[in-house]
Design an enzyme around this catalytic site. Sequence first.
Site, PDB file in Angstrom:
ATOM      1  NE  ARG A  44      -8.635   0.196   2.874  1.00 18.50           N
ATOM      2  CZ  ARG A  44      -8.533   0.152   4.189  1.00 18.50           C
ATOM      3  NH1 ARG A  44      -7.702   0.963   4.820  1.00 18.50           N
ATOM      4  NH2 ARG A  44      -9.235  -0.698   4.886  1.00 18.50           N
ATOM      5  CE1 TYR A  46      -2.660   9.204   7.257  1.00 16.28           C
ATOM      6  CE2 TYR A  46      -3.912   7.323   6.450  1.00 16.28           C
ATOM      7  CZ  TYR A  46      -3.258   7.985   7.482  1.00 16.28           C
ATOM      8  OH  TYR A  46      -3.209   7.427   8.733  1.00 16.28           O
ATOM      9  CD  GLN A  72      -2.747   1.466   2.296  1.00 19.72           C
ATOM     10  OE1 GLN A  72      -2.180   1.854   3.300  1.00 19.72           O
ATOM     11  NE2 GLN A  72      -4.057   1.293   2.232  1.00 19.72           N
TER      12      GLN A  72
END
Length: 357
Positions: free
Chosen positions: A226, A179, A98
């Site tokens: 995601r 983020y 990730q």
Amino acid sequence: MRELFEPLSAGKLELSNRLVMAPMTRSRAVEDGKVTDVTAEYYRQRATAGLIITEGTQPSVRGQGYIWTPGLHSDDQVEAWRPVTGAVHAAGGRIFAQLMHAGRVGHPVLYPDGGLPLGPSPIASGERLFTPDGLLDHPVPREMTLDDIAQATAEFAASARNAIDAGFDGVELHGANGYLIQQFLADGSNTRTDAYGGTPGNRTRFAVEVARAVSDAIGPDRVGFRVSPGGNANGVSESDTPELYSALVASLAPLGLAYLHIMEVGDRAMTRRIRAEWPGTLILNPHPTPDSFPATPEYGAAALRDGVADAVSFAEMWLANPDLPARIRAGGPYNDADPATFYGGDHRGYTDYPTLD
């Protein structure tokens, strides 16, 4: 719960089951962002997952958001990851890295030059960074210039190439949990007036450009993405979630990505909407109601039966149960996770959870 054990194709991958290990920050890298032998053992133990998605891994120095997190932007970091991917593959598993740029969720103490973290707009997260010396308020980030945006996009692509060099089967782009990518998506953190701000279409521009650059670098069938629609982690807020994610899905769909990964935050209607609009494989971290935490195998199997997902991801269940598929088949029992050892430390609470045998 036999639905959980059916094979699945996702991009180039043939997954042996539909139980995905969700990404979980564990903060056990050494200070230069290198993983260690204990990390290789941690992931090897969980190789019976259909797919492992690693902890968030920074694609650049400025992408770091926490202490002791790993990177994929230096030769030494690439070399350190190779025993991890080798161990997982030797055990028959599949593993994606990730890639997580923390954006404004950072602090000058994390960076060698002591500079500010970056963000789409000069708006602080309102959160704090944990350090051994105490909590530090996140500062107001430096608003990214167009050159900064281009550089961050290139860093994602370079880090994805590094991931393949390190032996990963692919990468997941972290567009969730407040983020950098979600900071651009969310109008509470993105007040830009240029081509990267304003309308939902403009606010999705950075996310789509990153996904396209990474797809060009390693192939779209090695790339997952995601999202956490409506999530407010790390101070983000979205006033137009349905329109925003419809725009994002419409722009990502033509790229032919391996999968879309939804971190559900109690809005099953939003999940159903995305499911109807997304043409490819969909992985769901299932939380159909705000109080359905942590997710359980029963929730996951129900989501598969209901047709809202092709595979399901779990976090704490995998953290505490390295042999999770075997435990599900046996009907339990399940180990309880120890929150005191979630972040930092040694093998305790990391590689010492017992298996059924």
